[in-house]
Write a protein that holds these residues in place. Structure first.
Motif, PDB file in Angstrom:
ATOM      1  N   UNK A  74      66.813  51.415 -91.824  1.00 30.17           N
ATOM      2  CA  UNK A  74      66.554  51.516 -90.392  1.00 30.17           C
ATOM      3  C   UNK A  74      66.007  52.875 -90.028  1.00 30.17           C
ATOM      4  N   UNK A  75      65.068  52.926 -89.142  1.00 29.54           N
ATOM      5  CA  UNK A  75      64.456  54.187 -88.754  1.00 29.54           C
ATOM      6  C   UNK A  75      64.376  54.289 -87.233  1.00 29.54           C
ATOM      7  N   UNK A  76      64.450  55.483 -86.751  1.00 32.77           N
ATOM      8  CA  UNK A  76      64.192  55.772 -85.343  1.00 32.77           C
ATOM      9  C   UNK A  76      62.927  56.579 -85.236  1.00 32.77           C
ATOM     10  N   UNK A  77      62.088  56.239 -84.283  1.00 30.76           N
ATOM     11  CA  UNK A  77      60.902  57.039 -84.018  1.00 30.76           C
ATOM     12  C   UNK A  77      61.220  58.011 -82.893  1.00 30.76           C
ATOM     13  N   UNK A  78      60.942  59.253 -83.119  1.00 26.52           N
ATOM     14  CA  UNK A  78      61.296  60.275 -82.142  1.00 26.52           C
ATOM     15  C   UNK A  78      60.106  61.138 -81.803  1.00 26.52           C
ATOM     16  N   UNK A  79      59.615  61.126 -80.561  1.00 21.14           N
ATOM     17  CA  UNK A  79      58.622  62.118 -80.175  1.00 21.14           C
ATOM     18  C   UNK A  79      59.345  63.403 -79.784  1.00 21.14           C
ATOM     19  N   UNK A  80      59.105  64.491 -80.486  1.00 20.94           N
ATOM     20  CA  UNK A  80      59.836  65.722 -80.217  1.00 20.94           C
ATOM     21  C   UNK A  80      58.927  66.892 -79.943  1.00 20.94           C
ATOM     22  N   UNK A  81      59.389  67.821 -79.133  1.00 26.61           N
ATOM     23  CA  UNK A  81      58.618  69.013 -78.822  1.00 26.61           C
ATOM     24  C   UNK A  81      58.860  70.048 -79.917  1.00 26.61           C
ATOM     25  N   UNK A  82      58.165  69.958 -81.006  1.00 31.05           N
ATOM     26  CA  UNK A  82      58.351  70.964 -82.057  1.00 31.05           C
ATOM     27  C   UNK A  82      57.153  70.980 -82.982  1.00 31.05           C
ATOM     28  N   UNK A  83      56.789  72.186 -83.416  1.00 23.26           N
ATOM     29  CA  UNK A  83      55.785  72.344 -84.456  1.00 23.26           C
ATOM     30  C   UNK A  83      56.453  72.135 -85.802  1.00 23.26           C
ATOM     31  N   UNK A  84      57.605  72.709 -85.952  1.00 24.29           N
ATOM     32  CA  UNK A  84      58.419  72.504 -87.137  1.00 24.29           C
ATOM     33  C   UNK A  84      59.872  72.675 -86.700  1.00 24.29           C
ATOM     34  N   UNK A  85      60.771  72.543 -87.620  1.00 22.94           N
ATOM     35  CA  UNK A  85      62.182  72.667 -87.276  1.00 22.94           C
ATOM     36  C   UNK A  85      62.546  74.079 -86.852  1.00 22.94           C
ATOM     37  N   UNK A  86      61.761  75.052 -87.231  1.00 21.90           N
ATOM     38  CA  UNK A  86      62.133  76.447 -86.958  1.00 21.90           C
ATOM     39  C   UNK A  86      61.211  77.114 -85.945  1.00 21.90           C
ATOM     40  N   UNK A  87      60.162  76.444 -85.517  1.00 21.60           N
ATOM     41  CA  UNK A  87      59.211  77.057 -84.578  1.00 21.60           C
ATOM     42  C   UNK A  87      58.915  76.083 -83.446  1.00 21.60           C
ATOM     43  N   UNK A  88      59.842  75.908 -82.523  1.00 24.84           N
ATOM     44  CA  UNK A  88      59.602  74.952 -81.433  1.00 24.84           C
ATOM     45  C   UNK A  88      58.438  75.392 -80.560  1.00 24.84           C
ATOM     46  N   UNK A  89      57.638  74.416 -80.159  1.00 22.73           N
ATOM     47  CA  UNK A  89      56.456  74.692 -79.342  1.00 22.73           C
ATOM     48  C   UNK A  89      56.337  73.595 -78.307  1.00 22.73           C
ATOM     49  N   UNK A  90      56.755  73.845 -77.076  1.00 23.85           N
ATOM     50  CA  UNK A  90      56.737  72.785 -76.071  1.00 23.85           C
ATOM     51  C   UNK A  90      55.352  72.365 -75.616  1.00 23.85           C
TER      52      UNK A  90
END
Length: 783
Positions: free
Chosen positions: A430-446
């Motif tokens: 099972x998978x969830x699709x997630x649109x997230x505000x991030x360039x990577x896990x350590x450099x969020x970019x809104x």
């Protein structure tokens, strides 16, 4: 929500393609009201004969709805995973038709058009359909939406006030026979595909496809007490556009009863057509009576309604309703309710046969709680929820029966925007699709939005495995800087729609293994240029800078701040369509800039909640700080010549700028501004400003009316007289206050225009030409 008017730059939200209300009559030329009194003299306006402006781009922009007409929208993968259905407008007729993309061959064909059904006849929209499209910011005519039967064999569409069902294999179109009077709203298939339910008038009705007959589900609905319709604030502010929901077994329907008794009624009149009666609207304002909503469950076979019981005096808002199948195939009914302060949001499990609502879990916040989209989501493993964690929104898995937190699927440090859906991967996980505000896990970019997947269990036993589920890595489906969304099939086929700073939306089709299969074809016109825009973080703020295409680095340019500033909205995003009109404006001799202030999502709880009860100060303070940071970094920006332009909340911000900070802002164009927050609707305003009378001081501090005597900078107010979101009353009240204070200003009324600005090319040209000329007159040109 306070939004911008249309797909012009004053469109403030990157959602679906938006635009003018379909079927609206051609508007009359704008009526100009000029009110003058003593004030600082303004420079004379530019001479159009001596200093001509090329407006051909504006006309083309309006004709093409921002170059979006002809691009695929609302893609849906068929249940068998073999096709993608989508809507696409003909740029010439501005009507949307239904198309089919075959995954095996990458071929596209038109399946059904409005012209085929109407046979040359005119499409007539009911007032209810127009209002619904206004709330949803729907653009062209033709099919506004379509619905697939669960097996994918049938397609349901609506034209005018008539429903049609298309058999995909034969191409046969069947008109569902009218069973009564009243406008039809919100049609949808039953889960078994045997029925179509909809609201006719003010009651829920059903159509038996086998018997070819319509029958009533609810009765007794009236304009004041509706059955199955989402009330105004649910549609405009809560993201809930439906008022009824099928049970998984197709035997029952849960429906909302919205009782408007005692709610203030406002009227929208057309001053140019005094012979036409005003249109009434129930419009709840802060501190006044709200719509009373309750939820009922009724069998489509008949019988009495079972009313769901919760403390409706404490929890006034019905935020979401979700049916689903949980453990052992048992049907679950979940409701999400909110208190009027919106500081507590509760998820309850409902027993449909008795109406008993059992509290499962809640989200609380001393400022406000945000209603998450698409959740709660029921899976065999538990309830998926986007809840508040110590580091911001996080995706949680909760127990079906107790609501207890089982696992954090995605932590708040990953800067997740929300949940888009679920599907079964080709490997069975099972998978969830997630649109997230991030360039990577350590450099969020809104400024970006990416699509990623993360594992969830399909079986409760998997929860006992060590390190579940974070032992499996998540996958990101998009990498290119930009704004990306996805539509997913049950077996992993998917459509990724992407826009970047150099490209308008394009939709690519992939199989379950992420192999590219083709692109949904577009027939849209392309813009004549790509914006000369840079998006970067300057100081504490994400910013955008749009320079003229013939930019001369040796000159100083007047600056126009393109402002929104409202909470829960990202204005500075890496999407080409957001910067096309600002590029035209910049080409008139300005540098256009934008700043995302505190209140925007994606930067933590404290950043977002900083605007609570401080609308008049915090957003403006941040805009000024961001503007000054840009001026410090880029010497071509002339900080002594700054103007502001915005619509809706942006209009409020532009007017607020010249009233509170005339030392910074030398001129402003304020479109459809909220001028006093006691005149906006309850759910939006009270969320951020608190309740009256307890929060009266915050309302007074945020109002523009007490500041009228402080105006000593040029101000142009623009407002549509038919606006039923931010009423024309707002501009009239500020105009009256300015006039009585003896201040000079300009007011431009747009007769018949709603909160979405006109798609009439003439009005589009004149409005932006007027805006550019206004800033030329008061800010000058490059030096």
């Amino acid at each position: 929500m306070i939004l911008a008017p249309d797909p012009a730059r004053w469109d403030c939200r990157f959602r679906a393609a938006a635009g003018m209300l379909g079927g609206m009559n051609r508007l009359t030329p704008a009526l100009v009201l000029l009110v003058a009194a003593s004030a600082v003299p303004a420079r004379p306006p530019a001479d159009p004969k001596r200093d001509p402006v090329d407006t051909s781009f504006l006309k083309r922009y309006a004709e093409t709805r921002g170059f979006l007409l002809g691009r695929p929208v609302k893609p849906k993968v068929t249940p068998d995973g073999k096709h993608v259905l989508f809507l696409r407008a003909d740029p010439a007729t501005k009507r949307q038709s239904l198309f089919e993309f075959e995954l095996a061959t990458a071929r596209t064909r038109e399946v059904l058009s409005a012209e085929t059904i109407l046979k040359g006849g005119a499409e007539v929209l009911t007032p209810e359909e127009k209002a619904r499209r206004e709330r949803q910011r729907v653009s062209a005519g033709g099919f506004a939406d379509f619905h697939l039967s669960p097996d994918g064999a049938l397609v349901l569409v609506k034209l005018g006030n008539t429903l049609y069902v298309l058999e995909r294999t034969t191409g046969t179109v069947r008109e569902l026979k009218a069973g009564g009077d009243g406008p039809i709203v919100d049609p949808k298939f039953s889960p078994d595909g045997k029925f179509v339910a909809f609201v006719r008038g003010f009651d829920v009705a059903c159509y038996d496809l086998a018997a070819d007959k319509e029958f009533a589900v609810t009765t007794g609905g009236t304009v004041a007490k509706t059955h199955g319709l989402a009330e105004f604030v649910a549609q405009e502010e809560m993201g809930r556009h439906s008022g009824f929901w099928w049970s998984p077994d197709s035997k029952s329907i849960a429906y909302a009863e919205a009782d408007h008794t005692g709610v203030e009624q406002w009227w929208v009149a057309d001053p140019l057509k005094p012979e036409v009666p005003p249109a009434p609207q129930f419009y709840p304002r802060p501190g006044k009576k709200n719509v009373t909503v309750r939820l009922g469950v009724k069998s489509v076979a008949g019988g009495d309604t079972v009313w769901v019981e919760w403390d409706r005096a404490k929890y006034e808002y019905l935020a979401a309703v979700r049916w689903g199948t949980g453990t052992a195939g048992k049907a679950h009914l979940l409701v999400v309710i909110q208190d009027r302060k919106q500081q507590e949001m509760v998820v309850c499990a409902v027993e449909p046969t008795t109406g008993f609502a059992r509290r499962l879990f809640a989200d609380t916040d001393p400022a406000w709680t945000n209603i998450p989209a698409e959740v709660p989501l029921l899976t065999t493993s538990g309830i998926i929820w986007t809840g508040t964690g110590p580091n911001g929104p996080e995706v949680q898995l909760r127990n079906h029966d107790t609501g207890a937190l089982v696992s954090i699927l995605v932590p708040g440090t990953d800067h997740v925007l929300g949940v888009a859906g679920k599907y079964t991967s080709p490997h069975g996980g099972g998978r969830l699709f997630l649109p997230g505000h991030c360039v990577s896990l350590t450099a969020p970019d809104p400024t970006q939005q990416h699509v990623r997947v993360t594992p969830i269990p399909l079986d409760r036993s998997e929860l006992l495995k060590p390190n579940f589920p974070l032992a499996e890595p998540w996958e990101r489906f998009t990498d290119e800087p930009g704004m990306h969304t996805g539509a997913f099939g049950e077996d992993g086929q998917h459509v990724i729609t992407s826009t970047t700073l150099k490209q308008l939306p394009r939709s690519r089709v992939f199989d379950a293994h992420k192999k590219a299969l083709g692109e949904l074809p577009s027939v849209a016109a392309e813009p004549p240029f790509a914006p000369n825009v840079t998006v970067e973080k300057v100081g504490d703020f994400w910013t955008a800078v749009v320079r003229p295409r013939d930019f001369d680095a040796t000159k100083k340019y007047p600056v126009v701040l393109d402002v929104y500033g409202g909470p829960r909205h990202l204005h500075v995003v890496q999407a080409m369509r957001n910067w096309l009109v600002p590029q035209w404006l910049a080409d008139q001799g300005f540098v256009v800039v934008a700043v995302d202030n505190r209140g925007t999502p994606g930067r933590g709880r404290d950043w977002e909640r900083a605007v609570y009860q401080r609308f008049g100060t915090v957003p403006l303070e941040d805009q000024v700080k961001g503007l000054h940071a840009l001026c410090d970094k880029f010497p071509e920006l002339d900080r002594e010549r700054v103007g502001a332009v915005g619509w809706s909340f942006g209009g409020y911000m532009a007017a607020n700028g010249v009233l509170r900070r005339p030392d910074v802002f030398k001129a402003a164009v304020a479109g459809a501004p909220v001028t006093d927050w006691e005149d906006y609707d309850t759910h939006y305003t009270e969320r951020y400003m608190g309740l009256l009378p307890a929060s009266a001081a915050a309302y007074r501090e945020a109002s523009l009316l007490p500041l009228a005597d402080k105006l000593d900078r040029p101000l142009l107010l623009v407002h549509g007289t038919a606006d039923d979101n931010v009423y024309y009353r707002h501009t009239l009240r500020l105009s009256d206050a300015l006039f009585r204070a003896g201040r000079r200003f300009e007011a431009l009324a747009l007769p018949g225009v709603t909160h979405m600005a006109s798609a009439d090319p003439v009005v589009m040209e004149r409005l932006w030409t007027r805006t550019a000329g206004f800033f030329r007159s008061h800010l000058g040109g490059p030096r």
